[in-house]
Motif scaffolding. Structure first.
Motif, PDB file in Angstrom:
ATOM      1  N   LYS A 120       0.829  -1.207   0.000  1.00 33.17           N
ATOM      2  CA  LYS A 120       0.000   0.000   0.000  1.00 33.17           C
ATOM      3  C   LYS A 120       0.862   1.257   0.000  1.00 33.17           C
ATOM      4  O   LYS A 120       0.638   2.174  -0.786  1.00 33.17           O
ATOM      5  CB  LYS A 120      -0.916  -0.007   1.221  1.00 33.17           C
ATOM      6  CG  LYS A 120      -1.916   1.120   1.238  1.00 33.17           C
ATOM      7  CD  LYS A 120      -2.767   1.098   2.481  1.00 33.17           C
ATOM      8  CE  LYS A 120      -3.627  -0.125   2.527  1.00 33.17           C
ATOM      9  NZ  LYS A 120      -4.523  -0.135   3.686  1.00 33.17           N
ATOM     10  N   ARG A 156       2.658   1.696  -3.349  1.00 29.58           N
ATOM     11  CA  ARG A 156       1.766   2.228  -4.385  1.00 29.58           C
ATOM     12  C   ARG A 156       1.534   3.717  -4.178  1.00 29.58           C
ATOM     13  O   ARG A 156       1.526   4.493  -5.141  1.00 29.58           O
ATOM     14  CB  ARG A 156       0.434   1.472  -4.371  1.00 29.58           C
ATOM     15  CG  ARG A 156       0.552   0.054  -4.884  1.00 29.58           C
ATOM     16  CD  ARG A 156      -0.710  -0.744  -4.648  1.00 29.58           C
ATOM     17  NE  ARG A 156      -0.563  -2.115  -5.148  1.00 29.58           N
ATOM     18  CZ  ARG A 156      -1.422  -3.086  -4.902  1.00 29.58           C
ATOM     19  NH1 ARG A 156      -2.507  -2.855  -4.173  1.00 29.58           N
ATOM     20  NH2 ARG A 156      -1.221  -4.285  -5.388  1.00 29.58           N
ATOM     21  N   GLN A 157       1.336   4.124  -2.942  1.00 31.37           N
ATOM     22  CA  GLN A 157       1.142   5.546  -2.654  1.00 31.37           C
ATOM     23  C   GLN A 157       2.393   6.343  -3.022  1.00 31.37           C
ATOM     24  O   GLN A 157       2.296   7.437  -3.589  1.00 31.37           O
ATOM     25  CB  GLN A 157       0.806   5.750  -1.181  1.00 31.37           C
ATOM     26  CG  GLN A 157      -0.553   5.241  -0.803  1.00 31.37           C
ATOM     27  CD  GLN A 157      -0.768   5.240   0.700  1.00 31.37           C
ATOM     28  OE1 GLN A 157       0.156   5.443   1.482  1.00 31.37           O
ATOM     29  NE2 GLN A 157      -2.004   5.003   1.106  1.00 31.37           N
ATOM     30  N   GLU A 192       6.664  -4.991  -8.568  1.00 28.34           N
ATOM     31  CA  GLU A 192       5.877  -3.969  -7.869  1.00 28.34           C
ATOM     32  C   GLU A 192       6.467  -3.662  -6.497  1.00 28.34           C
ATOM     33  O   GLU A 192       6.576  -2.498  -6.100  1.00 28.34           O
ATOM     34  CB  GLU A 192       4.419  -4.418  -7.717  1.00 28.34           C
ATOM     35  CG  GLU A 192       3.569  -3.369  -7.039  1.00 28.34           C
ATOM     36  CD  GLU A 192       2.129  -3.780  -6.835  1.00 28.34           C
ATOM     37  OE1 GLU A 192       1.296  -2.878  -6.670  1.00 28.34           O
ATOM     38  OE2 GLU A 192       1.846  -4.995  -6.814  1.00 28.34           O
ATOM     39  N   GLY A 205       8.028  -0.086  -5.608  1.00 22.03           N
ATOM     40  CA  GLY A 205       7.442   0.604  -4.464  1.00 22.03           C
ATOM     41  C   GLY A 205       8.504   1.001  -3.455  1.00 22.03           C
ATOM     42  O   GLY A 205       8.487   2.117  -2.919  1.00 22.03           O
TER      43      GLY A 205
END
Length: 149
Positions: free
Chosen positions: A12, A15-16, A118, A122
């Protein structure tokens, strides 16, 4: 905390950070920034003050964005159980939002590679955002930023 919680948190926040880095890069003027601007929205050259200016000049849009974030955050933890204690029913990072159908098309090996990429991107984005904040608050703390800007 359980490993399930930690993986969800890392995904999370990664991604932010990827979205934040892209936003700063796309809207920054000078240096490597693209200088993009949405007509009708306030223009603030200092990215560290841009959110405050946006919130004060466009409160409706700001509230709408916060509402969207709250819904997304609630959906990620609300229906799946307690991942802090490892009792969640969902896979960390899986929001059941695969509009391109990649999961159906890709092999398990390719999906594992996508997930690994990912996580790594990230992590890089989190480091990049931390370096931007450090550069703004402690001049000279990130020597590469002095060279670039």
């Amino acid at each position: 905390p359980n490993e399930q919680f930690l993986k969800e948190a890392e995904l999370k926040h990664g991604r932010q950070a990827m979205l934040a880095w892209t936003g700063v890069w796309a809207t920054a003027k000078g240096g490597f920034g693209l200088g993009l601007h949405f007509p009708g929205f306030p223009e603030e050259p200092d990215w560290t003050k841009a959110l405050g200016v946006f919130a004060s000049e466009q409160p409706g849009w700001f509230f709408g964005i916060l509402t969207f974030i709250a819904i997304a955050e609630g959906e990620s933890v609300g229906h799946s159980g307690d991942n802090f204690r490892g009792k969640s029913t969902k896979t960390p990072g899986d929001l059941n939002f695969d509009y391109l159908g990649i999961k159906k098309k890709a092999t398990p090996e390719k999906m594992a590679r996508y997930e690994d990429v990912e996580i790594k991107n990230g992590r890089a984005a989190m480091i990049a955002m931390a370096s931007l904040f450090a550069h703004e608050s402690l001049p000279g703390s990130v020597p590469i930023m002095d060279i670039i800007s």
